[in-house]
Design an enzyme around this catalytic site. Structure first.
Site, PDB file in Angstrom:
ATOM      1  N   SER A 195       0.860  -1.175   0.000  1.00 39.67           N
ATOM      2  CA  SER A 195       0.000   0.000   0.000  1.00 39.67           C
ATOM      3  C   SER A 195       0.904   1.235   0.000  1.00 39.67           C
ATOM      4  O   SER A 195       1.810   1.357  -0.821  1.00 39.67           O
ATOM      5  CB  SER A 195      -0.931  -0.035   1.223  1.00 39.67           C
TER       6      SER A 195
ATOM      7  N   TYR B 150      -5.317   8.324  -5.781  1.00 40.47           N
ATOM      8  CA  TYR B 150      -4.256   7.379  -5.423  1.00 40.47           C
ATOM      9  C   TYR B 150      -4.427   6.908  -3.978  1.00 40.47           C
ATOM     10  O   TYR B 150      -4.355   5.703  -3.694  1.00 40.47           O
ATOM     11  CB  TYR B 150      -2.879   8.022  -5.605  1.00 40.47           C
TER      12      TYR B 150
ATOM     13  N   LYS C 160      -5.194   3.077  -2.319  1.00 42.30           N
ATOM     14  CA  LYS C 160      -4.379   2.462  -1.268  1.00 42.30           C
ATOM     15  C   LYS C 160      -5.174   2.248   0.019  1.00 42.30           C
ATOM     16  O   LYS C 160      -4.911   1.313   0.767  1.00 42.30           O
ATOM     17  CB  LYS C 160      -3.126   3.299  -1.021  1.00 42.30           C
TER      18      LYS C 160
END
Length: 280
Positions: free
Chosen positions: A135, A150, A154
């Site tokens: 991650s 983004y 994650k």
């Protein structure tokens, strides 16, 4: 030779490449994937006895299954999965198109899910294994202007891995979320960091963050990917590895800041927010 067989995606550069090189030097057997198998083979330079380079499309379930099966057939087993492939995406949420956002989720989330689904039948059958999902500290705290999508990908990796850890524990399988801070890899270069095609006037603070990441942070990150790889290898050898693995002093500081912020918010409204049950 070490007994465990590792399968690593996104292995032609950055943390993935450092991990492959460290593992091979230590005597492990490694299968590694990249979009371009020639680049991967050139970067690693190892022979066929303990290294299996694979060209694989993470978004093609049949191709992923083929890579997993090739690894198990070549080495006779499969022990540690590292979902490392992914890329960054920069742009304010208002700026990013649906296509840009979905493409980031496809690679960062659904690509890892494809690998997990195809690897688990083998790991369950042998009643052992370890899955590392890479991650980011941006998957634990989203306080990064311009990295909203983004971070969302994650955060999804964090959530699915926490659930995965509980689902596979009865089979003797472990799952670990790897949350690195800033490491000196190619992550902030054009090859690994996408940028929105639409820039809206007024998001000057997002452009400042964008410029800092592309021109100031890149090449000056404090984290050493070789040392990060060493930590992951040590964690994989632990009998009871953690679900959460933060990498880097900066990741620890940001995680502690997030935890403190959440506690403050909870305490601020605790009396009000917990008085929500039906009156008895």
């Amino acid at each position: 030779m070490k007994t465990k067989v590792w399968f690593i995606t996104g292995a032609s550069k950055g943390l993935g490449l450092a991990l492959v090189q460290k593992l091979l030097a230590a005597g492990y057997r490694v299968a590694a994937t990249s979009r371009n198998v020639a680049d991967l083979q050139k970067a690693v330079g190892a022979g066929p006895d303990n290294f299996l380079p694979l060209g694989m499309n993470l978004l093609d379930e049949a191709d992923v299954e083929k890579g997993i099966q090739q690894t198990a057939a070549h080495f006779g087993q499969l022990d540690v999965i590292v979902n490392n492939a992914g890329y960054g995406l920069l742009g304010a949420l208002e700026e990013l198109s649906d296509a840009e956002s979905r493409a980031n989720f496809d690679v960062n989330v659904f690509g890892s899910l494809n690998v997990i689904r195809k690897a688990l039948p083998i790991l369950r059958a042998q009643q052992s294994g370890h899955i590392f999902n890479v991650s980011s500290i941006g998957g634990f705290t989203g306080a990064f202007p311009g990295f909203g999508i983004y971070c969302a990908t994650k955060f999804a990796v964090q959530g699915l891995t926490e659930s995965l850890a509980t689902e596979v524990k009865p089979f003797g399988i472990h799952a670990t979320i790897v949350s690195p801070g800033y490491f000196r890899t190619s992550f902030l270069t054009d090859n690994s960091l996408g940028v929105t095609k639409t820039e809206i006037p007024g998001y000057g603070h997002v452009r400042e963050v964008q410029n800092a990441h592309q021109h100031s942070y890149n090449g000056n990150q404090a984290g050493d990917p070789d040392k990060a790889a060493d930590v992951m290898i040590q964690v994989a050898e632990q009998p009871e590895p953690p679900v959460h693995l933060f990498l880097g002093a900066d990741a620890y500081a940001l995680a502690e800041e997030k935890i403190s912020s959440v506690r403050k918010d909870m305490e601020q409204l605790k009396n009000l927010a917990t008085a929500t049950a039906y009156a008895v």
